[in-house]
Scaffold this active site. Structure first.
Site, PDB file in Angstrom:
ATOM      1  N   THR A 136       0.875  -1.275   0.002  1.00  0.00           N
ATOM      2  CA  THR A 136      -0.095  -0.026  -0.020  1.00  0.00           C
ATOM      3  C   THR A 136       0.805   1.155  -0.068  1.00  0.00           C
ATOM      4  OG1 THR A 136      -1.422   1.310   1.474  1.00  0.00           O
ATOM      5  CG2 THR A 136       0.119  -0.226   2.454  1.00  0.00           C
ATOM      6  N   TYR A 182      -1.919   0.352  10.018  1.00  0.00           N
ATOM      7  CA  TYR A 182      -2.152  -0.375   8.755  1.00  0.00           C
ATOM      8  C   TYR A 182      -1.044  -0.343   7.925  1.00  0.00           C
ATOM      9  CZ  TYR A 182      -3.820  -1.064   3.804  1.00  0.00           C
ATOM     10  OH  TYR A 182      -4.018  -1.582   2.644  1.00  0.00           O
TER      11      TYR A 182
HETATM   12  N1  UFG Z   1     -12.919  10.902   2.696  1.00  0.00           N
HETATM   13  C1  UFG Z   1     -13.559  12.082   3.083  1.00  0.00           C
HETATM   14  N2  UFG Z   1     -15.026  11.670   3.219  1.00  0.00           N
HETATM   15  C2  UFG Z   1     -15.304  10.302   3.321  1.00  0.00           C
HETATM   16  C3  UFG Z   1     -14.134   9.308   3.021  1.00  0.00           C
HETATM   17  C4  UFG Z   1     -13.030   9.635   2.819  1.00  0.00           C
HETATM   18  O1  UFG Z   1     -13.455  13.403   3.210  1.00  0.00           O
HETATM   19  O2  UFG Z   1     -16.508   9.805   3.601  1.00  0.00           O
HETATM   20  C5  UFG Z   1     -11.531  11.496   2.526  1.00  0.00           C
HETATM   21  C6  UFG Z   1     -10.287  11.064   3.383  1.00  0.00           C
HETATM   22  O3  UFG Z   1     -10.384  11.655   4.722  1.00  0.00           O
HETATM   23  C7  UFG Z   1      -9.203  11.059   2.516  1.00  0.00           C
HETATM   24  C8  UFG Z   1      -9.651  10.912   1.326  1.00  0.00           C
HETATM   25  O4  UFG Z   1     -11.068  10.849   1.163  1.00  0.00           O
HETATM   26  O5  UFG Z   1      -8.628  12.380   2.699  1.00  0.00           O
HETATM   27  C9  UFG Z   1      -9.249   9.464   0.768  1.00  0.00           C
HETATM   28  O6  UFG Z   1      -9.793   8.524   1.758  1.00  0.00           O
HETATM   29  P1  UFG Z   1     -10.123   7.051   1.672  1.00  0.00           P
HETATM   30  O7  UFG Z   1     -10.719   6.496   2.692  1.00  0.00           O
HETATM   31  O8  UFG Z   1     -10.904   6.793   0.526  1.00  0.00           O
HETATM   32  O9  UFG Z   1      -8.768   6.373   1.232  1.00  0.00           O
HETATM   33  P2  UFG Z   1      -7.284   6.457   2.226  1.00  0.00           P
HETATM   34  O10 UFG Z   1      -6.614   7.302   1.437  1.00  0.00           O
HETATM   35  O11 UFG Z   1      -7.425   6.665   3.610  1.00  0.00           O
HETATM   36  O12 UFG Z   1      -6.625   5.001   1.992  1.00  0.00           O
HETATM   37  C10 UFG Z   1      -6.483   4.458   0.717  1.00  0.00           C
HETATM   38  C11 UFG Z   1      -6.424   3.175   0.767  1.00  0.00           C
HETATM   39  C12 UFG Z   1      -5.154   2.491   1.706  1.00  0.00           C
HETATM   40  C13 UFG Z   1      -4.058   3.277   0.976  1.00  0.00           C
HETATM   41  C14 UFG Z   1      -4.032   4.644   1.199  1.00  0.00           C
HETATM   42  C15 UFG Z   1      -2.868   5.552   0.996  1.00  0.00           C
HETATM   43  O13 UFG Z   1      -7.482   2.578   1.343  1.00  0.00           O
HETATM   44  O14 UFG Z   1      -5.220   1.286   1.297  1.00  0.00           O
HETATM   45  O15 UFG Z   1      -5.286   4.945   0.516  1.00  0.00           O
HETATM   46  O16 UFG Z   1      -2.951   6.800   0.832  1.00  0.00           O
HETATM   47  F1  UFG Z   1      -3.095   2.924   1.910  1.00  0.00           F
END
Ligand code: UFG
Length: 334
Positions: free
Chosen positions: A117, A141
């Site tokens: 990741t 994670y």
């Molecule tokens: N976000 C929102 N509202 C939501 C969901 C997400 O504003 O309801 C924002 C989060 O705060 C973040 C962005 O959208 O800023 C992306 O969030 P995600 O939960 O979609 O994804 P993440 O970036 O947290 O995680 C993903 C993968 C991981 C990986 C990571 C690397 O799920 O496996 O990207 O940055 F490690």
């Protein structure tokens, strides 16, 4: 070639199984169905419901099938969840991966692909991040996955295995033919949440953090279409066939970033629904911006992405969500 796919009933794993079958490979799926769904399984693909950390289950599978390669997807994947339950994440993602790698060594498996990741990089000033950039995961994670990269590198060197880790950035979209998509309950990933809100499955969504040092104050991510990600795994399998041993690691993304607001705009535009977005503070564990340098994957493995448009990822995600929710007829790509 016979491939064991762990997590084959999950979002990414189910796309992998389809792609391997499309290529005529033999596939065996191991999944505990904790988040994966039975109805994503293909009736003609052997399926074992079990735990990737269970030696007896693993020994049975390796004894019954002449497995050439393992592709390991099964894991817990939600960054905020990992902050609340770090030990659960280390158990599931790290300790159980150790059991799976050990069983693979015991049974003489020579090819192993691991879902790593972008979270292994953590907060970084270096954008885009290269595979050689500093690794400073800021969530359990990310750390749970980085430890598996290290184990795999050492096991590959000691036991003559050709192993490869793909560092996924933000995976999105669905099979363009409408055969699979993101189906888990209680989704937390941005595009899935926004799509559910657009389709009226949620009353509103929350935007976490508008004060980041980015172009519009919201977090920037490098979204990659699940079909392109799967194509990278097929390239990796071919690469490992010709590689006697050793460990390699590749970023898997396009090298382009979209902000949370840009994603929400895309979902509103493509769905035609102006849904409610509530602003909230930052979510713990979120780096401000993370964009990949994905050149090595193209250069060394011949990866040629075909779906590198945010709107296309959103369109396919909407298409899949409509189908799953029986909302209205949908037209898959031809
Ligand atoms: N976000 C929102 N509202 C939501 C969901 C997400 O504003 O309801 C924002 C989060 O705060 C973040 C962005 O959208 O800023 C992306 O969030 P995600 O939960 O979609 O994804 P993440 O970036 O947290 O995680 C993903 C993968 C991981 C990986 C990571 C690397 O799920 O496996 O990207 O940055 F490690």
């Amino acid at each position: 070639m016979a491939v064991l796919v762990t997590g084959g009933a999950g979002y990414i794993g189910s796309h992998m199984v389809l792609a391997l079958r499309d290529r005529g490979e033999t596939v065996v799926v191991l999944d505990d169905l904790s988040t994966g769904l039975q109805d994503l399984l293909l009736p003609d693909v052997p399926f074992v419901q079990g735990d990737i950390g269970d030696d007896a289950v693993l020994d049975r599978i390796f004894a019954a099938h002449d497995i050439d390669a393992v592709i390991h997807f099964a894991a817990r994947i939600v960054v905020p969840d990992s902050l609340a339950d770090p030990l659960g994440y280390y158990d599931n993602n790290t300790i159980k991966a150790h059991r799976l790698i050990s069983a693979s060594v015991r049974h003489g498996i020579k090819r192993f692909i691991f879902s790593s990741t972008a979270a292994v990089y953590g907060e970084t000033d270096c954008q885009p991040v290269h595979e050689t950039s500093a690794l400073n995961p800021i969530s359990p994670y990310g750390r749970s996955k980085l430890m598996v990269e290290w184990m795999l590198r050492d096991a590959a060197a000691a036991h003559g295995i050709a192993a490869l880790a793909l560092r996924y950035f933000n995976v999105a979209g669905a099979d363009p033919l409408g055969r699979a998509g993101q189906s888990g309950r209680n989704a937390t990933h941005l595009i899935k949440v926004a799509v559910e809100t657009a389709l009226g499955l949620r009353p509103h969504m929350t935007l976490f953090g508008t004060d980041y040092p980015t172009r519009d104050g919201t977090c920037i991510r490098d979204y990659v279409h699940v079909s392109d990600l799967i194509a990278a795994h097929l390239c990796a399998l071919d690469f490992l066939l010709h590689k006697p041993q050793g460990f390699s690691v590749y970023n898997c993304a396009y090298g382009q970033g979209a902000s949370v607001l840009e994603v929400i705009d895309s979902v509103k535009r493509i769905s035609g629904v102006d849904f409610t977005v509530r602003q909230a503070g930052r979510r713990a564990g979120d780096p401000a911006s993370i964009i990949a340098n994905g050149e090595s994957l193209r250069r060394d493995l011949g990866w040629q992405p075909r779906h590198d448009s945010l709107d296309e990822m959103v369109r396919h995600a909407l298409m899949w969500e409509r189908k799953r929710s029986n909302l209205q007829p949908y037209e898959p790509d031809r």
